[in-house]
Write a protein that holds these residues in place. Structure first.
Motif, short mmCIF file in Angstrom:
data_model
loop_
_atom_site.label_atom_id
_atom_site.label_comp_id
_atom_site.label_asym_id
_atom_site.label_seq_id
_atom_site.Cartn_x
_atom_site.Cartn_y
_atom_site.Cartn_z
N ALA A 164 79.66 14.12 17.23
CA ALA A 164 79.88 13.32 18.44
C ALA A 164 81.32 13.47 18.92
CB ALA A 164 79.55 11.85 18.18
N ALA A 165 82.27 13.43 18.00
CA ALA A 165 83.68 13.52 18.39
C ALA A 165 84.01 14.89 18.98
CB ALA A 165 84.57 13.23 17.19
N ARG A 166 83.42 15.93 18.43
CA ARG A 166 83.70 17.29 18.93
C ARG A 166 83.21 17.49 20.36
NH1 ARG A 166 80.84 21.06 15.39
NH2 ARG A 166 79.83 19.26 14.49
N HIS A 167 82.20 16.75 20.76
CA HIS A 167 81.64 16.92 22.08
C HIS A 167 82.08 15.84 23.08
CE1 HIS A 167 78.94 19.28 19.47
NE2 HIS A 167 79.05 20.13 20.47
N ALA A 168 82.91 14.91 22.65
CA ALA A 168 83.37 13.83 23.53
C ALA A 168 84.54 14.31 24.39
CB ALA A 168 83.79 12.62 22.70
N ALA A 169 84.53 13.92 25.64
CA ALA A 169 85.61 14.31 26.56
C ALA A 169 86.81 13.38 26.46
CB ALA A 169 85.07 14.31 27.98
N ASP A 170 86.62 12.19 25.88
CA ASP A 170 87.70 11.20 25.86
C ASP A 170 88.47 11.18 24.53
OD1 ASP A 170 85.68 10.13 24.31
OD2 ASP A 170 85.89 8.09 25.09
N ARG A 171 88.54 12.30 23.84
CA ARG A 171 89.28 12.39 22.58
C ARG A 171 90.38 13.43 22.73
NH1 ARG A 171 86.36 9.78 17.83
NH2 ARG A 171 84.49 9.06 18.83
N PRO A 172 91.55 13.00 23.20
CA PRO A 172 92.62 13.97 23.46
C PRO A 172 93.36 14.42 22.20
CG PRO A 172 93.36 11.75 24.00
CD PRO A 172 91.91 11.65 23.60
N ASP A 173 93.19 13.72 21.09
CA ASP A 173 93.92 14.04 19.87
C ASP A 173 93.12 14.99 18.99
OD1 ASP A 173 96.01 13.93 18.08
OD2 ASP A 173 95.88 11.78 17.71
N ASP A 174 93.79 15.57 18.00
CA ASP A 174 93.12 16.48 17.08
C ASP A 174 92.06 15.74 16.27
OD1 ASP A 174 95.24 15.05 15.72
OD2 ASP A 174 94.94 16.35 14.02
N ILE A 175 91.06 16.49 15.87
CA ILE A 175 89.96 15.94 15.08
C ILE A 175 89.85 16.78 13.81
CG2 ILE A 175 87.47 15.56 14.97
CD1 ILE A 175 87.57 15.30 18.05
N ALA A 176 90.08 16.13 12.67
CA ALA A 176 89.97 16.83 11.40
C ALA A 176 89.35 15.89 10.36
CB ALA A 176 91.33 17.32 10.92
N LEU A 177 88.59 16.48 9.46
CA LEU A 177 87.92 15.72 8.40
C LEU A 177 87.92 16.57 7.14
CD1 LEU A 177 86.03 13.32 7.48
CD2 LEU A 177 84.12 14.76 8.25
N LEU A 178 88.29 15.96 6.04
CA LEU A 178 88.27 16.62 4.74
C LEU A 178 87.47 15.74 3.79
CD1 LEU A 178 89.29 18.83 2.75
CD2 LEU A 178 91.22 17.32 2.30
N LEU A 179 86.44 16.31 3.20
CA LEU A 179 85.60 15.57 2.25
C LEU A 179 85.74 16.19 0.87
CD1 LEU A 179 82.29 15.31 4.33
CD2 LEU A 179 84.08 13.58 4.09
N ALA A 180 85.80 15.33 -0.13
CA ALA A 180 85.81 15.78 -1.52
C ALA A 180 84.77 14.97 -2.26
CB ALA A 180 87.19 15.58 -2.15
N ALA A 181 84.02 15.64 -3.12
CA ALA A 181 83.00 14.96 -3.91
C ALA A 181 83.20 15.30 -5.38
CB ALA A 181 81.61 15.39 -3.47
N ARG A 182 82.92 14.34 -6.19
CA ARG A 182 82.92 14.57 -7.63
C ARG A 182 81.46 14.57 -8.04
NH1 ARG A 182 84.68 10.89 -12.36
NH2 ARG A 182 84.89 12.46 -13.97
#
Length: 186
Positions: free
Chosen positions: A160-178
């Protein structure tokens, strides 16, 4: 252009400090001083953590960055409410306290930029709460968590965030699982 160049230098600095096996607070302080020396007036948020996959021990320090999220094996999610310091590049005397947590097997730890949870006219806490709910749903029930790939969870959380026009800031996500395998230690 200048901000991108500074971020590249900061990334290299964090890596250099981390390779010296320094604790998170020292990595943050060193990076903070470097940014102040490199480019007065520039600042950056940061969340730096060290995760020991064998024991699950996580040590983290924050500098003006959104708090990590944790999804436990039973499917609950929570904000890891840890103390933090001011953004890097502002105060040469800033302190960056270290928090510790033991990540349970089959848990997921999520780090993200404010661009993923912040939208104009919406409180950032509402965005973080929405990400918590989305993380619980994207990872699926506890019985299926081990089978869902982190890449698939990340795609679901950022679509959703990648396709939103109203998100002028960078979008990053890092997931770690044990993860654990049946009949084996984590």
């Amino acid at each position: 252009m200048q901000a991108a160049a500074t971020m590249g230098q900061l990334r290299s600095a964090v890596r250099a400090f981390a390779l010296g096996d320094r604790p998170p607070d020292e990595v943050m302080s060193g990076t903070n001083h470097l940014l102040i020396d490199l480019d007065p007036g520039q600042f950056a948020s940061c969340c730096y953590l060290r995760l020991d996959p064998a024991s699950g021990l996580v040590r983290v320090a924050r500098a003006g960055h959104p708090p990590p999220l944790i999804r436990t094996p039973d499917g609950r999610t929570r904000v890891w409410d840890i103390p933090g310091g001011v953004v890097l590049g502002v105060d040469p005397h800033a302190q960056y306290p270290v928090a510790e947590l033991r990540l349970e097997p089959d848990s997921i730890l999520a780090l993200y930029t404010d661009g993923l949870v912040e939208r104009p006219g919406v409180d950032i806490d509402d965005g973080i709460a929405a990400l918590r709910v989305a993380l619980a749903k994207a990872a699926g029930p506890a019985a299926r968590t081990g089978g869902r790939s982190l890449a698939g969870v990340a795609d679901r959380l950022t679509t959703a965030a990648r396709h939103a026009a109203d998100r002028p800031d960078d979008i990053a996500l890092l997931l770690a699982a044990r993860r654990t395998k049946p009949g084996r230690h984590p």
